[in-house]
Design a protein around this motif. Structure first.
Motif, PDB file in Angstrom:
ATOM      1  N   THR A 186      10.282  33.199  40.336  1.00  0.00           N
ATOM      2  CA  THR A 186      10.198  31.794  39.947  1.00  0.00           C
ATOM      3  C   THR A 186       9.411  31.634  38.648  1.00  0.00           C
ATOM      4  OG1 THR A 186      10.257  31.140  42.281  1.00  0.00           O
ATOM      5  CG2 THR A 186       9.480  29.491  40.720  1.00  0.00           C
ATOM      6  N   PHE A 187       8.313  32.365  38.537  1.00  0.00           N
ATOM      7  CA  PHE A 187       7.502  32.291  37.320  1.00  0.00           C
ATOM      8  C   PHE A 187       8.280  32.821  36.120  1.00  0.00           C
ATOM      9  CE2 PHE A 187       4.538  33.792  34.139  1.00  0.00           C
ATOM     10  CZ  PHE A 187       3.682  32.700  34.009  1.00  0.00           C
ATOM     11  N   GLU A 188       8.994  33.931  36.305  1.00  0.00           N
ATOM     12  CA  GLU A 188       9.770  34.502  35.206  1.00  0.00           C
ATOM     13  C   GLU A 188      10.828  33.512  34.722  1.00  0.00           C
ATOM     14  OE1 GLU A 188      12.272  38.527  34.040  1.00  0.00           O
ATOM     15  OE2 GLU A 188      11.653  38.224  36.119  1.00  0.00           O
ATOM     16  N   GLU A 189      11.495  32.851  35.658  1.00  0.00           N
ATOM     17  CA  GLU A 189      12.489  31.842  35.283  1.00  0.00           C
ATOM     18  C   GLU A 189      11.815  30.685  34.536  1.00  0.00           C
ATOM     19  OE1 GLU A 189      14.266  30.836  39.026  1.00  0.00           O
ATOM     20  OE2 GLU A 189      15.466  32.668  39.094  1.00  0.00           O
ATOM     21  N   PHE A 190      10.677  30.256  35.043  1.00  0.00           N
ATOM     22  CA  PHE A 190       9.912  29.183  34.393  1.00  0.00           C
ATOM     23  C   PHE A 190       9.518  29.590  32.975  1.00  0.00           C
ATOM     24  CE2 PHE A 190       5.493  27.716  33.526  1.00  0.00           C
ATOM     25  CZ  PHE A 190       5.765  26.363  33.325  1.00  0.00           C
ATOM     26  N   TYR A 191       9.014  30.789  32.820  1.00  0.00           N
ATOM     27  CA  TYR A 191       8.596  31.304  31.516  1.00  0.00           C
ATOM     28  C   TYR A 191       9.775  31.339  30.544  1.00  0.00           C
ATOM     29  CZ  TYR A 191       6.769  34.625  28.041  1.00  0.00           C
ATOM     30  OH  TYR A 191       6.376  35.229  26.882  1.00  0.00           O
ATOM     31  N   ASN A 192      10.879  31.918  30.967  1.00  0.00           N
ATOM     32  CA  ASN A 192      12.054  32.043  30.095  1.00  0.00           C
ATOM     33  C   ASN A 192      12.630  30.679  29.718  1.00  0.00           C
ATOM     34  OD1 ASN A 192      11.966  34.864  30.008  1.00  0.00           O
ATOM     35  ND2 ASN A 192      13.189  35.046  31.870  1.00  0.00           N
ATOM     36  N   ARG A 193      12.564  29.732  30.640  1.00  0.00           N
ATOM     37  CA  ARG A 193      13.109  28.402  30.406  1.00  0.00           C
ATOM     38  C   ARG A 193      12.220  27.564  29.482  1.00  0.00           C
ATOM     39  NH1 ARG A 193      11.968  23.827  32.952  1.00  0.00           N
ATOM     40  NH2 ARG A 193      10.916  24.837  34.672  1.00  0.00           N
ATOM     41  N   THR A 194      10.913  27.813  29.508  1.00  0.00           N
ATOM     42  CA  THR A 194       9.981  26.903  28.815  1.00  0.00           C
ATOM     43  C   THR A 194       9.283  27.487  27.597  1.00  0.00           C
ATOM     44  OG1 THR A 194       8.164  27.571  30.290  1.00  0.00           O
ATOM     45  CG2 THR A 194       9.480  25.626  30.939  1.00  0.00           C
ATOM     46  N   TYR A 195       9.418  28.779  27.325  1.00  0.00           N
ATOM     47  CA  TYR A 195       8.617  29.379  26.255  1.00  0.00           C
ATOM     48  C   TYR A 195       8.871  28.735  24.897  1.00  0.00           C
ATOM     49  CZ  TYR A 195       6.028  32.483  23.304  1.00  0.00           C
ATOM     50  OH  TYR A 195       5.109  32.961  22.394  1.00  0.00           O
ATOM     51  N   LYS A 196      10.125  28.511  24.553  1.00  0.00           N
ATOM     52  CA  LYS A 196      10.428  27.915  23.246  1.00  0.00           C
ATOM     53  C   LYS A 196       9.787  26.531  23.112  1.00  0.00           C
ATOM     54  CE  LYS A 196      14.669  30.408  22.302  1.00  0.00           C
ATOM     55  NZ  LYS A 196      16.118  30.344  22.118  1.00  0.00           N
ATOM     56  N   THR A 197       9.826  25.754  24.166  1.00  0.00           N
ATOM     57  CA  THR A 197       9.212  24.424  24.143  1.00  0.00           C
ATOM     58  C   THR A 197       7.699  24.542  24.022  1.00  0.00           C
ATOM     59  OG1 THR A 197      10.986  23.555  25.530  1.00  0.00           O
ATOM     60  CG2 THR A 197       8.960  22.260  25.423  1.00  0.00           C
ATOM     61  N   ALA A 198       7.126  25.453  24.788  1.00  0.00           N
ATOM     62  CA  ALA A 198       5.666  25.646  24.739  1.00  0.00           C
ATOM     63  C   ALA A 198       5.228  26.046  23.334  1.00  0.00           C
ATOM     64  CB  ALA A 198       5.245  26.709  25.752  1.00  0.00           C
ATOM     65  N   TYR A 199       5.972  26.953  22.734  1.00  0.00           N
ATOM     66  CA  TYR A 199       5.655  27.412  21.383  1.00  0.00           C
ATOM     67  C   TYR A 199       5.784  26.259  20.386  1.00  0.00           C
ATOM     68  CZ  TYR A 199       5.731  30.186  17.115  1.00  0.00           C
ATOM     69  OH  TYR A 199       5.458  30.690  15.878  1.00  0.00           O
ATOM     70  N   ALA A 200       6.811  25.454  20.524  1.00  0.00           N
ATOM     71  CA  ALA A 200       7.019  24.310  19.624  1.00  0.00           C
ATOM     72  C   ALA A 200       5.874  23.300  19.754  1.00  0.00           C
ATOM     73  CB  ALA A 200       8.354  23.637  19.927  1.00  0.00           C
ATOM     74  N   VAL A 201       5.426  23.065  20.971  1.00  0.00           N
ATOM     75  CA  VAL A 201       4.306  22.132  21.175  1.00  0.00           C
ATOM     76  C   VAL A 201       3.042  22.686  20.534  1.00  0.00           C
ATOM     77  CG1 VAL A 201       2.792  21.099  22.932  1.00  0.00           C
ATOM     78  CG2 VAL A 201       5.263  21.103  23.268  1.00  0.00           C
ATOM     79  N   ALA A 202       2.790  23.964  20.719  1.00  0.00           N
ATOM     80  CA  ALA A 202       1.601  24.579  20.118  1.00  0.00           C
ATOM     81  C   ALA A 202       1.680  24.521  18.596  1.00  0.00           C
ATOM     82  CB  ALA A 202       1.456  26.021  20.599  1.00  0.00           C
ATOM     83  N   MET A 203       2.839  24.786  18.035  1.00  0.00           N
ATOM     84  CA  MET A 203       3.013  24.730  16.579  1.00  0.00           C
ATOM     85  C   MET A 203       2.807  23.313  16.055  1.00  0.00           C
ATOM     86  SD  MET A 203       3.436  27.469  14.857  1.00  0.00           S
ATOM     87  CE  MET A 203       4.168  26.862  13.346  1.00  0.00           C
ATOM     88  N   LYS A 204       3.202  22.330  16.840  1.00  0.00           N
ATOM     89  CA  LYS A 204       3.028  20.925  16.436  1.00  0.00           C
ATOM     90  C   LYS A 204       1.563  20.621  16.150  1.00  0.00           C
ATOM     91  CE  LYS A 204       3.259  16.339  18.473  1.00  0.00           C
ATOM     92  NZ  LYS A 204       3.545  15.599  19.699  1.00  0.00           N
ATOM     93  N   TYR A 205       0.677  21.198  16.957  1.00  0.00           N
ATOM     94  CA  TYR A 205      -0.752  20.939  16.801  1.00  0.00           C
ATOM     95  C   TYR A 205      -1.431  21.919  15.844  1.00  0.00           C
ATOM     96  CZ  TYR A 205      -0.233  17.871  20.814  1.00  0.00           C
ATOM     97  OH  TYR A 205       0.159  16.875  21.648  1.00  0.00           O
ATOM     98  N   LEU A 206      -1.018  23.173  15.874  1.00  0.00           N
ATOM     99  CA  LEU A 206      -1.772  24.220  15.183  1.00  0.00           C
ATOM    100  C   LEU A 206      -1.226  24.610  13.814  1.00  0.00           C
ATOM    101  CD1 LEU A 206      -2.275  26.417  18.338  1.00  0.00           C
ATOM    102  CD2 LEU A 206      -3.986  24.983  17.238  1.00  0.00           C
ATOM    103  N   HIS A 207       0.067  24.500  13.620  1.00  0.00           N
ATOM    104  CA  HIS A 207       0.701  24.834  12.340  1.00  0.00           C
ATOM    105  C   HIS A 207       0.433  26.282  11.912  1.00  0.00           C
ATOM    106  CE1 HIS A 207       1.486  20.565  12.027  1.00  0.00           C
ATOM    107  NE2 HIS A 207       0.212  20.347  12.184  1.00  0.00           N
TER     108      HIS A 207
END
Length: 177
Positions: free
Chosen positions: A17-38
């Motif tokens: 379940t975690f692996e599926e969650f990770y694969n499904r959300t990583y791009k979004t998580a990275y985009a959110v982090a980039m939004k703040y951190l650049h």
């Protein structure tokens, strides 16, 4: 990163379940982090920290709906990003102070004869002389001074300020400033 997170999860169904969650959300998580951190490296670090935090708590949050888990991830990324920005700001401010500290020291040196300055510095305590040597003569940053003296960066910064203030007091007492 995923492998480290998986070792924190005991149940094989939860790992899947975690692996599926990770694969499904990583791009979004990275985009959110980039939004703040650049910054790519900071964004990757924030994502790693967020997924590690979630993996540690996965037993509690595995029952969340997909939408709730996604929201939890975004909030976690946002909070870690803000904390990272605070640390970065503190570091940049410390670097600015470092440059001012050195320039003040160089200004003092330029107004006083070398031999007289050596006499004044030699009247400092050994710990103050050591920190002055590392910071002014060797021009080490506080990170390297901290490592050399087995203290924190903040302690190194404080010790240098103290030593510099003591030197200024001696120079003023001697009528050299």
């Amino acid at each position: 990163m995923l492998g480290v997170c998986m070792t924190l999860i005991e149940n094989s169904d939860d790992r899947l379940t975690f692996e599926e969650f990770y694969n499904r959300t990583y791009k979004t998580a990275y985009a959110v982090a980039m939004k703040y951190l650049h910054a790519h490296s900071l964004a990757e670090e924030v994502c790693s920290e967020a997924y590690l935090n979630i993996a540690k708590k996965f037993r509690k949050i595995r029952k969340f709906s997909s939408h709730e888990m996604d929201s939890y991830l975004v909030i976690t990324i946002r909070n870690i990003s803000f904390n990272t920005l605070k640390k970065e700001k503190k570091y940049r401010e410390a670097e600015d102070i470092d440059e001012k500290d050195i320039s003040i020291s160089e200004d003092i040196i330029s107004r006083i004869s070398y031999n007289r300055l050596v006499e004044c510095i030699s009247s400092l305590k050994q710990t103050d002389r050591d920190i002055m040597y590392l910071r002014v003569t060797l021009e080490l940053d506080y990170k390297h001074i901290a490592a050399a003296l087995s203290i924190s960066e903040d302690a190194a910064r404080q010790r240098f300020r103290h030593a510099k203030n003591q030197l200024v007091k001696i120079l003023e007492k001697e009528g050299l400033l």
